[in-house]
Design a protein around this motif. Structure first.
Motif, mmCIF file in Angstrom:
data_model
loop_
_atom_site.group_PDB
_atom_site.id
_atom_site.type_symbol
_atom_site.label_atom_id
_atom_site.label_comp_id
_atom_site.label_asym_id
_atom_site.label_seq_id
_atom_site.Cartn_x
_atom_site.Cartn_y
_atom_site.Cartn_z
ATOM 1 N N ALA A 264 8.948 22.537 -17.648
ATOM 2 C CA ALA A 264 7.378 22.888 -17.470
ATOM 3 C C ALA A 264 6.452 21.645 -17.467
ATOM 4 C CB ALA A 264 7.331 24.112 -18.353
ATOM 5 N N LYS A 265 6.858 20.723 -18.030
ATOM 6 C CA LYS A 265 6.228 19.672 -18.206
ATOM 7 C C LYS A 265 5.786 18.918 -16.785
ATOM 8 C CE LYS A 265 6.766 19.680 -22.827
ATOM 9 N NZ LYS A 265 5.504 20.247 -23.714
ATOM 10 N N GLU A 266 4.438 18.402 -16.913
ATOM 11 C CA GLU A 266 3.961 17.782 -15.577
ATOM 12 C C GLU A 266 3.355 16.689 -15.718
ATOM 13 O OE1 GLU A 266 1.124 20.868 -14.663
ATOM 14 O OE2 GLU A 266 2.753 22.698 -13.967
ATOM 15 N N ILE A 267 2.757 16.508 -16.797
ATOM 16 C CA ILE A 267 2.305 15.027 -16.888
ATOM 17 C C ILE A 267 2.830 14.360 -18.295
ATOM 18 C CG2 ILE A 267 0.041 13.946 -17.415
ATOM 19 C CD1 ILE A 267 -1.476 16.506 -16.628
ATOM 20 N N ALA A 268 2.958 12.970 -17.644
ATOM 21 C CA ALA A 268 3.709 12.296 -19.109
ATOM 22 C C ALA A 268 2.727 11.297 -19.707
ATOM 23 C CB ALA A 268 4.828 11.522 -18.156
ATOM 24 N N ASP A 269 3.161 10.914 -20.671
ATOM 25 C CA ASP A 269 2.289 9.845 -21.612
ATOM 26 C C ASP A 269 0.888 10.123 -21.701
ATOM 27 O OD1 ASP A 269 5.158 8.776 -22.027
ATOM 28 O OD2 ASP A 269 4.664 7.482 -20.356
ATOM 29 N N VAL A 270 0.677 11.303 -22.144
ATOM 30 C CA VAL A 270 -0.789 11.555 -22.414
ATOM 31 C C VAL A 270 -1.444 10.941 -23.793
ATOM 32 C CG1 VAL A 270 -2.550 13.682 -22.535
ATOM 33 C CG2 VAL A 270 -0.645 13.646 -20.936
ATOM 34 N N ALA B 29 4.350 14.192 -23.396
ATOM 35 C CA ALA B 29 4.284 14.876 -22.024
ATOM 36 C C ALA B 29 3.565 16.208 -22.281
ATOM 37 C CB ALA B 29 5.410 15.067 -21.390
ATOM 38 N N TRP B 30 2.701 16.786 -21.281
ATOM 39 C CA TRP B 30 2.166 18.045 -21.512
ATOM 40 C C TRP B 30 2.340 18.903 -19.843
ATOM 41 C CZ3 TRP B 30 -2.677 19.454 -23.959
ATOM 42 C CH2 TRP B 30 -2.837 18.776 -25.374
ATOM 43 N N ALA C 111 -18.068 10.366 -32.595
ATOM 44 C CA ALA C 111 -16.772 10.055 -31.911
ATOM 45 C C ALA C 111 -16.929 10.695 -30.328
ATOM 46 C CB ALA C 111 -15.749 10.538 -32.734
ATOM 47 N N ARG C 112 -16.125 10.052 -29.615
ATOM 48 C CA ARG C 112 -15.976 10.581 -28.208
ATOM 49 C C ARG C 112 -14.374 10.558 -27.940
ATOM 50 N NH1 ARG C 112 -19.015 7.435 -25.544
ATOM 51 N NH2 ARG C 112 -17.348 5.941 -24.705
ATOM 52 N N VAL C 113 -13.987 11.871 -27.867
ATOM 53 C CA VAL C 113 -12.459 12.045 -27.778
ATOM 54 C C VAL C 113 -12.171 12.395 -26.499
ATOM 55 C CG1 VAL C 113 -10.514 13.190 -28.656
ATOM 56 C CG2 VAL C 113 -12.340 12.931 -30.285
ATOM 57 N N SER C 114 -11.241 11.466 -25.862
ATOM 58 C CA SER C 114 -10.925 11.938 -24.423
ATOM 59 C C SER C 114 -9.162 11.913 -24.234
ATOM 60 C CB SER C 114 -11.080 10.428 -23.384
ATOM 61 O OG SER C 114 -12.641 10.252 -23.649
ATOM 62 N N SER D 111 -3.428 3.922 -10.242
ATOM 63 C CA SER D 111 -4.853 3.429 -9.960
ATOM 64 C C SER D 111 -5.651 3.099 -11.258
ATOM 65 C CB SER D 111 -5.576 4.467 -8.988
ATOM 66 O OG SER D 111 -5.619 5.483 -9.507
ATOM 67 N N GLY D 112 -4.972 3.328 -12.447
ATOM 68 C CA GLY D 112 -5.525 3.026 -13.762
ATOM 69 C C GLY D 112 -5.549 4.395 -14.510
ATOM 70 N N PRO D 113 -6.388 4.089 -15.831
ATOM 71 C CA PRO D 113 -6.268 5.455 -16.594
ATOM 72 C C PRO D 113 -7.295 6.402 -16.048
ATOM 73 C CG PRO D 113 -6.999 3.268 -17.967
ATOM 74 C CD PRO D 113 -6.722 2.834 -16.506
ATOM 75 N N GLN D 114 -6.893 7.598 -16.183
ATOM 76 C CA GLN D 114 -7.667 8.865 -15.747
ATOM 77 C C GLN D 114 -7.953 9.723 -16.677
ATOM 78 O OE1 GLN D 114 -5.747 11.096 -12.674
ATOM 79 N NE2 GLN D 114 -6.937 12.816 -12.684
ATOM 80 N N THR D 115 -9.480 10.166 -16.994
ATOM 81 C CA THR D 115 -9.842 11.189 -17.907
ATOM 82 C C THR D 115 -9.416 12.426 -17.499
ATOM 83 O OG1 THR D 115 -11.200 9.464 -18.796
ATOM 84 C CG2 THR D 115 -11.680 11.578 -19.567
ATOM 85 N N LEU D 116 -8.586 13.092 -18.401
ATOM 86 C CA LEU D 116 -8.470 14.462 -17.843
ATOM 87 C C LEU D 116 -9.414 15.346 -18.602
ATOM 88 C CD1 LEU D 116 -4.699 14.655 -18.577
ATOM 89 C CD2 LEU D 116 -5.744 14.371 -16.384
ATOM 90 N N GLY D 117 -10.111 15.239 -19.748
ATOM 91 C CA GLY D 117 -11.131 15.969 -20.589
ATOM 92 C C GLY D 117 -11.711 15.087 -21.497
ATOM 93 N N GLN D 118 -12.836 15.459 -21.996
ATOM 94 C CA GLN D 118 -13.536 14.830 -23.030
ATOM 95 C C GLN D 118 -14.354 15.744 -24.131
ATOM 96 O OE1 GLN D 118 -17.122 11.966 -22.129
ATOM 97 N NE2 GLN D 118 -15.127 10.705 -22.054
#
Length: 374
Positions: free
Chosen positions: A169-175, A219-220, A245-248, A255-262
């Protein structure tokens, strides 16, 4: 897994059940471990692509497996690392099963763990009671997995199947959790508090972004997790408000780091004593959950060391915390290790005789938490 032989048979069946869950097209391998590690499928130390034929071939290899003496877990991890590196996939997951304690020098196991960090996730299971909880916890913590006991080998197949289903069920690695703080501020701690307690503070790495730190979360899939962040900031004037603090949530892509949420954390200075002493209900809940886990581990360690006074005090505190609504499972496990006289005040008596399986079950599951109610 020489004694009883049924244990090996059930372990092989459990591995076969996990193989059956692997989706078509997923690369996999099976490793057998004793004093040395060897690839039993595929035998050439690569990864096979899951399909009807390869799954049956893997189960046939498992059926021919015989037990061997010795337990050198560091060698098992290093072979898994070597096999994973034959492909460039990013979602990598291993299941480690043992029924014994590691026979290598502790430094060799620690070195193997360090070499595997960041390369793959590892869920650890101990079958029976002859293995060491601390050893498997060190592996699962460093490799962002879980640790648990399977007291009865007959329960292995269902557990392995569930772990493999969760892996599929994991879809995204190394978050990563990226925490930015302003100048002169510092992160005192950051912990995962649900679904299990995991202190990430010491695992900080420095990204290119100034005044920020990255903390690995693995992984998530389609899931949610809760974290507790504490930041120290410079004193401010009454009525002042600042971004503390800003938590992302960050994932690295081609293509580089992508922010999924903040999310943002703000600090406000006040003279109102009621406001300044009020604790968030969620923070209070998870602080209690973390204290419960620590009290159990402290108490069990003191009990093993023969320090009955400390064991009674710490396990008594654990009983009082577990008496809170929602902790019924933990309270049930504690009742197998201590005689509870007054749960509300934590008055207990250590049991004279405790089954090894009951003590190890309490230890391995002490970090599992109850999510705060909305």
């Amino acid at each position: 897994m020489l004694v009883p032989m049924a244990k090996l048979d059930m372990a092989c069946r459990a591995a076969g059940a996990a193989v059956d869950v692997i989706r078509d097209g997923v690369a996999f391998a099976v490793i057998a471990g004793s004093r040395r590690a060897r690839a039993i499928y595929p035998e050439d130390g690569t990864l096979a692509i899951a399909g009807a034929n390869t799954r049956e071939a893997a189960k046939s290899s498992l059926a021919r497996l015989s037990a061997g003496g010795g337990t050198a877990i560091g060698n098992w991890l290093l072979l898994a690392r070597q096999i994973f590196q034959t492909r460039e996939d990013t979602l990598r997951h291993a299941i480690l099963l043992t029924d014994g304690q590691n026979m290598q020098f502790p430094g060799r196991l620690a070195a193997a763990i360090r070499q595997c960090e960041g390369l793959f996730r590892c869920d650890c299971r101990g079958v029976g009671t002859d293995w060491n909880v601390d050893e498997l916890r060190k592996i699962s913590t460093a490799l962002l997995g879980s640790v648990d006991i399977v007291p009865d080998p007959s329960g292995l197949a269902a557990d392995f199947e569930a772990m493999m289903q969760a892996s599929m069920a994991k879809e995204i690695a190394d978050v990563m959790l990226r925490v930015w703080v302003p100048q002169h501020a510092r992160v005192r701690f950051i912990k995962q508090v649900a679904p299990a307690v995991e202190d990430l503070t010491s695992r900080r790495t420095q990204p290119q972004a100034p005044q920020a730190g990255d903390y690995p979360t693995g992984a998530w899939g389609n899931e949610s997790r809760d974290y507790h962040l504490c930041v120290d900031v410079e004193p401010g004037a009454i009525g002042q408000e600042m971004l503390a603090a800003r938590v992302s949530l960050i994932v690295n892509t081609a293509s580089g780091p992508q922010t999924l949420g903040q999310g943002l954390a703000r600090a406000i200075w006040t003279e109102d004593e009621e406001l300044s002493t009020r604790i968030s209900r969620h923070v209070a809940h998870y602080t209690g959950q973390a204290e419960l886990a620590q009290a159990i581990q402290d108490g069990l360690e003191a009990r093993k060391a023969g320090d009955e006074d400390t064991a009674t005090a710490r396990l008594g505190r654990a009983v009082a915390l577990a008496y809170e609504p929602g902790n019924e499972d933990t309270a049930h496990l504690l009742a197998k290790v201590v005689d509870v006289i007054d749960p509300a005040t934590g008055i207990i008596r250590l049991k004279a005789k405790v089954a090894d399986a009951d003590e190890m079950t309490l230890d391995t599951r002490s970090t599992k938490t109850v999510r705060a109610r909305k």
